[in-house]
Design a protein around this motif. Sequence first.
Motif, PDB file in Angstrom:
ATOM      1  N   ALA A 422       0.834  -1.209   0.000  1.00  0.00           N
ATOM      2  CA  ALA A 422       0.000   0.000   0.000  1.00  0.00           C
ATOM      3  C   ALA A 422       0.863   1.251   0.000  1.00  0.00           C
ATOM      4  O   ALA A 422       0.583   2.231  -0.709  1.00  0.00           O
ATOM      5  N   SER A 423       1.927   1.219   0.790  1.00  0.00           N
ATOM      6  CA  SER A 423       2.815   2.375   0.858  1.00  0.00           C
ATOM      7  C   SER A 423       3.507   2.629  -0.478  1.00  0.00           C
ATOM      8  O   SER A 423       3.555   3.761  -0.962  1.00  0.00           O
ATOM      9  N   TRP A 425       2.731   1.446  -3.671  1.00  0.00           N
ATOM     10  CA  TRP A 425       1.878   1.717  -4.829  1.00  0.00           C
ATOM     11  C   TRP A 425       1.012   2.970  -4.654  1.00  0.00           C
ATOM     12  O   TRP A 425       0.819   3.724  -5.620  1.00  0.00           O
ATOM     13  N   CYS A 426       0.497   3.160  -3.464  1.00  0.00           N
ATOM     14  CA  CYS A 426      -0.437   4.280  -3.275  1.00  0.00           C
ATOM     15  C   CYS A 426       0.260   5.603  -2.968  1.00  0.00           C
ATOM     16  O   CYS A 426      -0.264   6.672  -3.300  1.00  0.00           O
ATOM     17  N   VAL A 427       1.422   5.531  -2.339  1.00  0.00           N
ATOM     18  CA  VAL A 427       2.121   6.756  -1.963  1.00  0.00           C
ATOM     19  C   VAL A 427       3.270   7.051  -2.924  1.00  0.00           C
ATOM     20  O   VAL A 427       3.274   8.093  -3.577  1.00  0.00           O
ATOM     21  N   THR A 430       2.379   7.155  -6.967  1.00  0.00           N
ATOM     22  CA  THR A 430       1.484   8.281  -7.271  1.00  0.00           C
ATOM     23  C   THR A 430       2.253   9.602  -7.202  1.00  0.00           C
ATOM     24  O   THR A 430       2.167  10.436  -8.126  1.00  0.00           O
ATOM     25  N   GLU A 451       7.687   8.602   0.963  1.00  0.00           N
ATOM     26  CA  GLU A 451       7.062   7.289   1.127  1.00  0.00           C
ATOM     27  C   GLU A 451       7.768   6.451   2.188  1.00  0.00           C
ATOM     28  O   GLU A 451       7.122   5.768   2.986  1.00  0.00           O
TER      29      GLU A 451
END
Length: 479
Positions: A422-423, A425-427, A430, A451
Amino acid sequence: MFSNKKSEALLAKIREGAPLMGREKLRLIVELSIPSILAQITSVLMFYIDASMVGSLGTEASAAIGLVEPASWLFGSLTGAASMGFAVQVAHFIGANDFRQARRVMKHGYLFCFVFSLVLMAVACGVSGPLPRWLGGGSDIQHDASAYFFIFSLAAPFFMMENLSSAMLKSSGDMRRPSTIAVLACVLDVVFNFLLIFPSRTVSVLGMDVPLWGAGLRVEGAALGTSLAYVVTSLILVWFNVRRSPILAWHLDRERFVWQPAYVMKALKISAPMALQYVLMNGAQIVSTMIVAPLGNVAIAANSFAVTAESLCYMPGYGIGDAASTLVGQTFGAGRQDLCRSFAWLTIGLGMGVMAVMGVVMYVFAPEMIGFLTPVAAIRELGTRVLRIEAFAEPFFAASIVAFRVCLGAGDTLKPAVMNLASMWCVRLTLAYALSQHYGLVGVWVAMALELTFRGCIFLFRIARGRWYMKPQTEKAES
């Protein structure tokens, strides 16, 4: 000061249920960490020297290896995930004073991981041709990048055996031998690369001209040299595990080998989240490379060299993480919950402190660290800028590294894997995509630093909540 016998005596106290004083716990952490840290640093120096050898060939050669580097990391990460599924069980059984089942697990690990490595080799060789094109590399570097990855892939069984054997020894508390062999691998890698990358030439030694043979294979020589080094060291480690280890040597068992699916199923339960994490994390690294690739060969090379330079600073975190996995794994297997939590916080705190110091070193000496790797001024300047950005995130990077290894030692891999994914890919991705549009490679590394800080914080929160520790569940296989 760092006595192997004293470490063994302290580990025996864990298995026997004896109390450990604070000074003894710290001593044990340091004594298990130091060999691993030295091996990790030596490994990074090996990559430094490799990178400088390839860097002397020009920007295109550096970019060719940098392009497929994340895919090579995925290659190594999958071997690590498969190994840890068995190594964690070994640590648990040793902590429970059940050495016979520890050896049974190891035998299953060798058989399963060897077969898995053959599958991995076939897949990696199959994608080596189109891989550079998929990653967005230019036509001027695609051939060299494909050749490098193909040769690297052929050594999969040896990478796997080296990784598994080293993990088994570390789980038993023996950090010295795998660390010593890791240093040997670095020395062999440098020697092989020196001979295989460059053509035959004359060198000056004490004022005398000495002819020196060289294969002149350039980028292909770098891949072949590294692979040969692992061939040699993997055979040494397997021999020691099977024949010489006082806990794991096979001759200590008298009964016939009987296949027990329970060991493999538990290994898969531990390894599967790790493997998925590594696939998606390295997939994210590949996506990151695809974000960097349109920025040009200078950006690709600077990114690759900065990653190599930074690794010198975070390797101590991985060394301390190795100690954390061993200590948490054995205390978990022994059912000593308070001691397990104590080792978790002590190793995390030590890791953050050491990497904070390394972050300062990285900021101050960034020009020299990048300058050692390449003579190209543009690459040096850009690499120095991004390396200094990353220096501020090192303490929290340490928290995420060591805390993940703490969870791994307790067999807790699913939720930590989700947190990492999650860290990343999402942070990171992006932010990296958004910032790269305006700030180029500098924006990508700002995203990375933010991140890593975020990831460290969420791992500290998980350790504080205590959900990573579960009641030991060491299954007793049929006798």
